[in-house]
Design an enzyme around this catalytic site. Sequence first.
Site, mmCIF file in Angstrom:
data_model
loop_
_atom_site.group_PDB
_atom_site.id
_atom_site.type_symbol
_atom_site.label_atom_id
_atom_site.label_comp_id
_atom_site.label_asym_id
_atom_site.label_seq_id
_atom_site.Cartn_x
_atom_site.Cartn_y
_atom_site.Cartn_z
ATOM 1 C CG HIS A 61 -0.452 0.145 2.532
ATOM 2 N ND1 HIS A 61 -0.608 1.301 3.251
ATOM 3 C CD2 HIS A 61 0.216 -0.700 3.335
ATOM 4 C CE1 HIS A 61 -0.059 1.145 4.452
ATOM 5 N NE2 HIS A 61 0.453 -0.064 4.520
ATOM 6 C CB THR A 106 -6.311 -19.136 2.748
ATOM 7 O OG1 THR A 106 -6.765 -20.380 3.266
ATOM 8 C CG2 THR A 106 -6.877 -18.908 1.366
ATOM 9 C CB CYS A 120 2.572 3.821 12.808
ATOM 10 S SG CYS A 120 2.576 3.211 11.128
HETATM 11 N N1 PMP Z 1 7.915 -0.027 8.149
HETATM 12 C C1 PMP Z 1 7.826 1.251 7.751
HETATM 13 C C2 PMP Z 1 9.082 2.038 7.544
HETATM 14 C C3 PMP Z 1 6.575 1.827 7.552
HETATM 15 O O1 PMP Z 1 6.500 3.102 7.165
HETATM 16 C C4 PMP Z 1 5.411 1.050 7.759
HETATM 17 C C5 PMP Z 1 4.031 1.642 7.551
HETATM 18 N N2 PMP Z 1 3.780 2.778 8.294
HETATM 19 C C6 PMP Z 1 5.557 -0.267 8.167
HETATM 20 C C7 PMP Z 1 6.824 -0.775 8.340
HETATM 21 C C8 PMP Z 1 4.375 -1.149 8.397
HETATM 22 O O2 PMP Z 1 3.829 -1.513 7.165
HETATM 23 P P1 PMP Z 1 2.421 -2.263 7.033
HETATM 24 O O3 PMP Z 1 1.395 -1.190 7.099
HETATM 25 O O4 PMP Z 1 2.459 -2.906 5.700
HETATM 26 O O5 PMP Z 1 2.340 -3.256 8.114
#
Ligand code: PMP
Length: 402
Positions: free
Chosen positions: A199, A237, A323
């Site tokens: 994504h 799956t 995040c």
């Molecule tokens: N690592 C980094 C550097 C990211 O920016 C992110 C997404 N914020 C992730 C890992 C986690 O990715 P995912 O959303 O695919 O779990």
Amino acid sequence: MGKPDTDPVVYLDYNATAPIRPEAMAATAEALRTVGNASSLHGPGRQAAQAVEHARACLARLLSCSPNELIFTSGATEANNLAIRSAATACRSIVISAVEHPAVAEAATAAGCAVHTVGVHLDGTLRVDELRKALSAGPALVSIMAANNETGVLNDLDLIVKLSHEAGALVHSDATQLVGRLPIDLRELEVDLLSLSGHKFGGPQGVGALYARRGTPLPIRPLAYGGGHERGRRPGTLNVPGIVGLGAAAQAVAGRVDQEAEQIRALRDRFEAAVMAALPEARRNGHPDRRLPGVSSLTFTGLPGDAMLTAMPLMAASEGSACSAGALEPSSVLLAMGLDRDDADCTLRFSLGHATTTDDIDRAVRYVIEAAHHVRAALGPWTTTTSPAIAAGQEGLRRQDA
Ligand code: PMP
């Protein structure tokens, strides 16, 4: 001010998630319409398995690796955990940087072996002297990200791999923010393990992959018990629509990574130049050149990020990392780079991508400048006596970074 009620939101949050590419949308929708479990031996099952293998080949082409070096996962979080948990059984210690995403930092802490954290300079680049020291502690997995999610700062992975391999360590890199944004060639970049997520470059959410170099002396140990999917390394799956969408995004971007990067860089530079010319409070974080083309991390000294975002209802951007948005703590990435809490709280991340237009940027510039005037007026004039740290600003901090 134009016609704010009818204008769409300016989306400058590609590092949180990128809009799905039309090719990925069409491929995912087609796969959702088609029945078939990729493990089943009947026709629909074989069709699903073929679609998955086509996607694997497209992703392998984007990375210049072999398709069977790729393990599909639910995203980069799982890929990072899979890499680190596998290494924990084989390595005595894990070396990470101070600015890793929690999916690496927390996985390393939970892995149960010693964790050495390597600091970064004020421009966000890795302190290589500290890496050298950490590598002298014995067999290790080094997990250092390719590009930082908050600042876009790029690490010199070639050097990190060279030093780590010379010391007998394996290298994992969280390349979630790099893949699809800058060229990558795994025939030349000799990392042992690499994580990515669909994504971030125009695939659907909830799908990613771990690259595990053939011949690397590290067996991948599944995180869960279950079937023998993905050659025994990731049971469950397969997410066929997600994987097919990821493959289509990889195929769409493969031939135009350089071209998109140049377009995006020009737009980002236009944005930064206009904002910084208009606002004396604005300072850029991170190395000016060694960073992703689409990322702009700006500190607006004295203007809190949450107030700025509230004053820009038609702007989608982030405070620190998406995040950790909502958490009260300031960005650990910015603190690790030497910003103080006040400046970290006054920082916004704007991230551009494949569908960003000049019109988006011109509107974004206008929104940021108007928001700054608004917040400044609401808070009263900021003075250099209110906070010595603010007064010093990052330029002062940079000068101390000998
Ligand atoms: N690592 C980094 C550097 C990211 O920016 C992110 C997404 N914020 C992730 C890992 C986690 O990715 P995912 O959303 O695919 O779990």
